[in-house]
Design a protein around this motif. Structure first.
Motif, PDB file in Angstrom:
ATOM      1  N   SER A 106       0.793  -1.230   0.000  1.00 50.95           N
ATOM      2  CA  SER A 106       0.000   0.000   0.000  1.00 50.95           C
ATOM      3  C   SER A 106       0.822   1.275   0.000  1.00 50.95           C
ATOM      4  O   SER A 106       0.288   2.357  -0.249  1.00 50.95           O
ATOM      5  CB  SER A 106      -0.923   0.006   1.227  1.00 50.95           C
ATOM      6  OG  SER A 106      -0.161  -0.109   2.418  1.00 50.95           O
ATOM      7  N   GLY A 107       2.115   1.174   0.293  1.00 50.81           N
ATOM      8  CA  GLY A 107       2.929   2.381   0.347  1.00 50.81           C
ATOM      9  C   GLY A 107       4.382   2.037   0.554  1.00 50.81           C
ATOM     10  O   GLY A 107       4.746   0.858   0.665  1.00 50.81           O
ATOM     11  N   ASN A 140      -2.498  -7.063   3.689  1.00 50.96           N
ATOM     12  CA  ASN A 140      -2.494  -6.443   2.365  1.00 50.96           C
ATOM     13  C   ASN A 140      -3.316  -7.235   1.364  1.00 50.96           C
ATOM     14  O   ASN A 140      -4.006  -6.653   0.512  1.00 50.96           O
ATOM     15  CB  ASN A 140      -1.056  -6.297   1.863  1.00 50.96           C
ATOM     16  CG  ASN A 140      -0.305  -5.174   2.563  1.00 50.96           C
ATOM     17  OD1 ASN A 140      -0.917  -4.269   3.137  1.00 50.96           O
ATOM     18  ND2 ASN A 140       1.016  -5.240   2.544  1.00 50.96           N
ATOM     19  N   ARG A 193      -7.031  -6.584   2.295  1.00 52.28           N
ATOM     20  CA  ARG A 193      -7.433  -5.222   1.953  1.00 52.28           C
ATOM     21  C   ARG A 193      -7.565  -5.045   0.438  1.00 52.28           C
ATOM     22  O   ARG A 193      -8.526  -4.433  -0.046  1.00 52.28           O
ATOM     23  CB  ARG A 193      -6.414  -4.227   2.510  1.00 52.28           C
ATOM     24  CG  ARG A 193      -6.652  -2.778   2.105  1.00 52.28           C
ATOM     25  CD  ARG A 193      -5.503  -1.890   2.553  1.00 52.28           C
ATOM     26  NE  ARG A 193      -4.223  -2.464   2.175  1.00 52.28           N
ATOM     27  CZ  ARG A 193      -3.725  -2.422   0.944  1.00 52.28           C
ATOM     28  NH1 ARG A 193      -4.425  -1.862  -0.027  1.00 52.28           N
ATOM     29  NH2 ARG A 193      -2.546  -2.947   0.679  1.00 52.28           N
ATOM     30  N   THR A 194      -6.619  -5.558  -0.303  1.00 51.33           N
ATOM     31  CA  THR A 194      -6.677  -5.431  -1.761  1.00 51.33           C
ATOM     32  C   THR A 194      -7.928  -6.102  -2.318  1.00 51.33           C
ATOM     33  O   THR A 194      -8.600  -5.557  -3.201  1.00 51.33           O
ATOM     34  CB  THR A 194      -5.418  -6.054  -2.400  1.00 51.33           C
ATOM     35  OG1 THR A 194      -4.259  -5.403  -1.884  1.00 51.33           O
ATOM     36  CG2 THR A 194      -5.445  -5.891  -3.915  1.00 51.33           C
ATOM     37  N   GLN A 253     -11.094  -4.002  -1.676  1.00 52.48           N
ATOM     38  CA  GLN A 253     -11.248  -2.872  -2.577  1.00 52.48           C
ATOM     39  C   GLN A 253     -11.637  -3.308  -3.989  1.00 52.48           C
ATOM     40  O   GLN A 253     -12.491  -2.688  -4.634  1.00 52.48           O
ATOM     41  CB  GLN A 253      -9.953  -2.052  -2.600  1.00 52.48           C
ATOM     42  CG  GLN A 253      -9.600  -1.413  -1.269  1.00 52.48           C
ATOM     43  CD  GLN A 253     -10.755  -0.577  -0.698  1.00 52.48           C
ATOM     44  OE1 GLN A 253     -11.303   0.290  -1.382  1.00 52.48           O
ATOM     45  NE2 GLN A 253     -11.139  -0.865   0.535  1.00 52.48           N
TER      46      GLN A 253
END
Length: 381
Positions: free
Chosen positions: A346-347, A363, A366-367, A370
């Motif tokens: 994410s960053g 991650n 979360r991916t 979305q």
């Protein structure tokens, strides 16, 4: 919505199963009633046993075998859910990590334990074998494995030769009188993704032995032994092992499986997908999720995500690929069956942070959240 999750492990971070479970959580956060099929994937290398055992409701079996340094070790293999198929990673019995750096010497190390794993599986009733080559600490042309299975390799005086790559130099004849009789009933399918021959400048010794502790003098000795072995095999058995593409894999185990056990050397990911019955499992799927630790140009050379994408493409199923990192040359994958790919990081963060197990699981979840929120918003279901 039916979603098939078939990812490889994110090596050094999460296993195929762990990553798949995180992805499933992200999907169910948005589509609680979705039909999710998890098929842990591997390409014939590390993780193949666990992936196939998990996907087929099989079992792991741990036995004591002879390790690469000729000392007892514990090694595991899998018996698939059908009770007839054994899946073996040769590295479990003769892998490089089993040998301390200071002891790495392919003139000495043996594949004997691989043969012992096969014998144990035969005693358990298995007659079909899925073999994952790769990661071996050996360069013995598989004679250790064959010795465990009953083959006898003799020198000019009729005495049994020892084990290890150096023993190849002394082989003058092959005795098959004591070979395990059940092997005639067995089918060996061998995951092999290299095409190197047994010996010569592109063979097992020159290409792979330096990674296993061999210096230049050892490489020349090993190559001479491999050539002698190939000559004796042709002389005594009428089998040409030198011309087998992939015969040099795993220090010559490719040649041993193909020449002595009539094994079929084939693409690792194709072999694993066939063992999983992947084509049938995809029927009716709306979407396939695949991925691995890094997507790049090498992925297009036959790694797990490409294999599943090409199979899904034949059924008109869209494929999303996830990875910890994505290189610029990964764009070729869009032309080869992957509909879209996404990095999950994410960053900005260090490699250590990115590979942390909890971070990777978060991650992935979360991916997926979305992506599936977008799918729901556009009603792509």
């Amino acid at each position: 919505m039916k979603v098939v999750i078939a990812i490889d492990s994110f090596k050094g971070s999460v296993s195929s199963l762990e990553g798949s479970e995180a992805i499933a959580l992200g999907i169910r956060d948005v589509y609680p009633d979705s039909n999710i099929v998890i098929l842990p994937l591997a390409d014939g290398g590390e993780g193949t046993v666990q992936a196939l055992v998990t996907a087929t409701d099989g079992q792991l079996r741990t036995v004591q075998v002879t390790g690469p340094l000729k000392k007892p070790i514990q090694a595991a293999y899998g018996i698939l859910g059908n009770g007839q198929t054994a899946v073996i990673e040769v590295a479990a019995a003769c892998g490089l990590p089993l040998v301390p750096i200071e002891n790495r010497n392919p003139l000495f190390t043996t594949t004997f334990g691989v043969g012992e794993l096969i014998l144990d599986a035969v005693r358990q009733g298995c007659r079909e074998f899925v073999i994952g080559l790769g990661g071996s600490a050996t360069n013995d042309a598989g004679i250790g494995m064959l010795q465990a299975l009953g083959y006898r390799f003799r020198d000019e005086g009729g005495n049994l030769v020892g084990e290890g790559g150096e023993a190849l130099l002394h082989i003058s004849s092959i005795d098959t009188d004591h070979v395990c009789s059940e092997l005639e009933q067995c089918i060996f399918k061998v995951a092999c993704d290299v095409s190197n021959p047994l010996h010569g400048p592109d063979g097992a010794a020159y290409v792979f032995a330096p990674q296993k502790g061999a210096d230049s003098a050892m490489v020349m000795t090993l190559d001479e032994g491999l050539a002698r072995f190939a000559n004796v095999v042709f002389q005594d058995l009428g089998i040409t092992v030198q011309d087998i593409p992939g015969g040099g894999a795993a220090g010559g185990l490719g040649a041993a499986f193909s020449g002595f056990l009539k094994g079929e050397l084939q693409s690792g990911i194709r072999l694993v997908m066939d063992a999983l019955g992947m084509e049938d499992r995809l029927i009716g799927a709306d979407l396939v999720i695949t991925g691995e630790g890094r997507l790049d140009g090498q992925t297009s050379m036959g790694k797990a995500p490409l294999g599943i994408a090409q199979m899904a493409q034949k059924q008109g199923i869209s494929v999303i690929a996830l990875a910890g990192g994505v290189s610029k040359d990964a764009s070729v994958l869009n032309e080869l069956g992957i509909t879209a790919y996404f990095p999950i990081v994410s960053g900005p963060m260090t490699l250590k942070q990115a590979m942390d197990q909890d971070e990777t699981r978060d991650n992935l979840r979360r991916t997926m959240q979305q992506l599936f929120r977008m799918i729901r918003a556009f009603k792509i279901d």
